[in-house]
Design an enzyme around this catalytic site. Structure first.
Site, PDB file in Angstrom:
ATOM      1  N   THR A  42     -13.663  -7.070   1.104  1.00  0.00           N
ATOM      2  CA  THR A  42     -12.730  -5.984   1.456  1.00  0.00           C
ATOM      3  C   THR A  42     -13.552  -4.795   1.962  1.00  0.00           C
ATOM      4  OG1 THR A  42     -12.745  -4.770  -0.632  1.00  0.00           O
ATOM      5  CG2 THR A  42     -11.299  -6.699  -0.522  1.00  0.00           C
TER       6      THR A  42
ATOM      7  N   GLU B 299       0.860  -1.190   0.000  1.00  0.00           N
ATOM      8  CA  GLU B 299       0.000   0.000   0.000  1.00  0.00           C
ATOM      9  C   GLU B 299       0.896   1.240   0.000  1.00  0.00           C
ATOM     10  OE1 GLU B 299      -3.494   0.757  -0.110  1.00  0.00           O
ATOM     11  OE2 GLU B 299      -2.580   2.735  -0.094  1.00  0.00           O
TER      12      GLU B 299
ATOM     13  N   ASP C 268     -15.888  -3.334  -9.013  1.00  0.00           N
ATOM     14  CA  ASP C 268     -17.297  -2.964  -9.173  1.00  0.00           C
ATOM     15  C   ASP C 268     -17.490  -2.217 -10.490  1.00  0.00           C
ATOM     16  OD1 ASP C 268     -15.640  -0.927  -7.808  1.00  0.00           O
ATOM     17  OD2 ASP C 268     -17.366   0.308  -8.338  1.00  0.00           O
TER      18      ASP C 268
ATOM     19  N   ASP D 130      -8.041   1.329  -8.132  1.00  0.00           N
ATOM     20  CA  ASP D 130      -8.584   2.574  -8.683  1.00  0.00           C
ATOM     21  C   ASP D 130      -8.878   2.363 -10.177  1.00  0.00           C
ATOM     22  OD1 ASP D 130      -8.095   3.711  -6.178  1.00  0.00           O
ATOM     23  OD2 ASP D 130      -6.027   4.158  -6.718  1.00  0.00           O
TER      24      ASP D 130
ATOM     25  N   PHE E 285     -13.663  -1.718   0.646  1.00  0.00           N
ATOM     26  CA  PHE E 285     -14.372  -1.073  -0.470  1.00  0.00           C
ATOM     27  C   PHE E 285     -15.525  -1.936  -0.960  1.00  0.00           C
ATOM     28  CE2 PHE E 285     -12.461   2.895  -2.116  1.00  0.00           C
ATOM     29  CZ  PHE E 285     -11.497   3.074  -1.137  1.00  0.00           C
ATOM     30  N   GLU E 286     -15.322  -3.221  -0.973  1.00  0.00           N
ATOM     31  CA  GLU E 286     -16.375  -4.135  -1.439  1.00  0.00           C
ATOM     32  C   GLU E 286     -17.633  -3.980  -0.579  1.00  0.00           C
ATOM     33  OE1 GLU E 286     -14.985  -8.149  -1.524  1.00  0.00           O
ATOM     34  OE2 GLU E 286     -16.613  -8.802  -2.838  1.00  0.00           O
TER      35      GLU E 286
HETATM   36  C1  LIG Z   1      -9.914   1.700  -4.145  1.00  0.00           C
HETATM   37  S1  LIG Z   1      -8.777   1.308  -2.895  1.00  0.00           S
HETATM   38  C2  LIG Z   1      -9.138  -0.414  -2.531  1.00  0.00           C
HETATM   39  C3  LIG Z   1      -8.535  -0.851  -1.234  1.00  0.00           C
HETATM   40  C4  LIG Z   1      -8.766  -2.321  -0.870  1.00  0.00           C
HETATM   41  N1  LIG Z   1      -8.173  -3.216  -1.832  1.00  0.00           N
HETATM   42  C5  LIG Z   1     -10.235  -2.595  -0.725  1.00  0.00           C
HETATM   43  O1  LIG Z   1     -10.792  -3.259  -1.620  1.00  0.00           O
HETATM   44  O2  LIG Z   1     -10.824  -2.158   0.262  1.00  0.00           O
HETATM   45  C6  LIG Z   1      -7.266   1.169  -3.806  1.00  0.00           C
HETATM   46  C7  LIG Z   1      -6.043   1.141  -2.906  1.00  0.00           C
HETATM   47  O3  LIG Z   1      -4.881   0.938  -3.688  1.00  0.00           O
HETATM   48  C8  LIG Z   1      -3.882   1.851  -3.265  1.00  0.00           C
HETATM   49  N2  LIG Z   1      -3.026   2.093  -4.433  1.00  0.00           N
HETATM   50  C9  LIG Z   1      -3.407   2.658  -5.599  1.00  0.00           C
HETATM   51  N3  LIG Z   1      -2.374   2.678  -6.457  1.00  0.00           N
HETATM   52  C10 LIG Z   1      -1.321   2.118  -5.813  1.00  0.00           C
HETATM   53  C11 LIG Z   1       0.017   1.853  -6.165  1.00  0.00           C
HETATM   54  N4  LIG Z   1       0.475   2.171  -7.384  1.00  0.00           N
HETATM   55  N5  LIG Z   1       0.827   1.270  -5.273  1.00  0.00           N
HETATM   56  C12 LIG Z   1       0.355   0.940  -4.031  1.00  0.00           C
HETATM   57  N6  LIG Z   1      -0.906   1.154  -3.634  1.00  0.00           N
HETATM   58  C13 LIG Z   1      -1.737   1.733  -4.506  1.00  0.00           C
HETATM   59  C14 LIG Z   1      -4.638   3.075  -2.814  1.00  0.00           C
HETATM   60  O4  LIG Z   1      -3.889   3.879  -1.941  1.00  0.00           O
HETATM   61  C15 LIG Z   1      -5.841   2.445  -2.144  1.00  0.00           C
HETATM   62  O5  LIG Z   1      -5.621   2.167  -0.787  1.00  0.00           O
END
Ligand SMILES: C[S@@+](CC[C@H](N)C(=O)[O-])C[C@H]1O[C@@H](n2cnc3c(N)ncnc32)[C@H](O)[C@@H]1O
Length: 197
Positions: free
Chosen positions: A174, A54, A141, A104, A176-177
């Site tokens: 998760t 992360e 999603d 993302d 977000f899920e």
């Molecule tokens: C939309 S959140 C989903 C978090 C988790 N997987 C969940 O489903 O609850 C995306 C996560 O990926 C991390 N992230 C995005 N790009 C990243 C990267 N290049 N390297 C490390 N972490 C990253 C973001 O900081 C964020 O915490």
């Protein structure tokens, strides 16, 4: 053992035992967010090791505290950019399952090149870190994002898509899920296996 893993040197590939002292299978959660999936998996599967990757410090700290509070010794978090971790830090042929959960989606066309699987080296670093027959699991999603991930993976002959039945094995939601499910969003999931060594 600290629940945060901080490499002593960011310019060399790790030895397996630097992450965890045993030889149990290693699973990696890329973009682990608040670590709730990591925590739940580590509790469900004590015979496996889990590494969350992360980049945001607040989420890394949440994950650390969560794992520490539970006294888990089979899960740790690494604060690093995902592709750097895969390409330059994790040992080759060390990961049995790589989870990419609700990444993302970068919906704007001009940002599509930021999608992790659109990076030119994503497929090679994925192949590099997975053990033979290792798996890559994707959940999203966002249907256009998911479909484009499926299309990119279909271009690579050394991965085969597998069924992924809800009932197959416990796979916790998760953070977000849970938020998307509360909004009645449909969750898309896909799973691939690496065919070659
Ligand atoms: C939309 S959140 C989903 C978090 C988790 N997987 C969940 O489903 O609850 C995306 C996560 O990926 C991390 N992230 C995005 N790009 C990243 C990267 N290049 N390297 C490390 N972490 C990253 C973001 O900081 C964020 O915490």
């Amino acid at each position: 053992m600290d629940t945060i893993f901080t490499p002593t040197n960011y310019f060399r590939v790790l030895e397996r035992h630097e992450l965890f002292p045993d030889d149990n299978p290693l699973e990696v959660d890329l973009g682990c967010g608040d670590g709730s999936f990591l925590e739940a998996m580590a509790i469900l599967y004590p015979e496996r090791n889990f590494l969350g990757v992360e980049r945001l410090i607040g989420r890394v700290e949440k994950t650390m505290h969560r794992l520490k509070q539970r006294g888990l010794t089979n899960a740790r978090v690494l604060r690093l950019e995902s592709l750097y971790a895969l390409g330059w830090i994790l040992p080759p042929s060390s990961v049995s399952r790589l989870h990419l959960l609700f990444p993302d989606p970068w919906p704007k066309k001009k940002h599509h090149n930021r999608r992790i699987y659109n990076h030119t080296n994503f497929h090679s670093v994925l192949s590099q870190v997975l053990v033979p027959k290792g798996e890559f699991l994707l959940k999203s999603d966002d249907l256009p994002y998911f479909e484009s991930g499926v299309e990119v993976m279909s271009l690579h002959a050394n991965f085969e898509r597998l069924d992924w039945l809800e009932s197959a094995a416990p796979y916790p939601f998760t953070d977000f899920e849970q938020q998307w499910l509360a909004l009645s969003k449909i969750i898309h999931r896909a799973r691939w296996r690496k065919l070659t060594v």
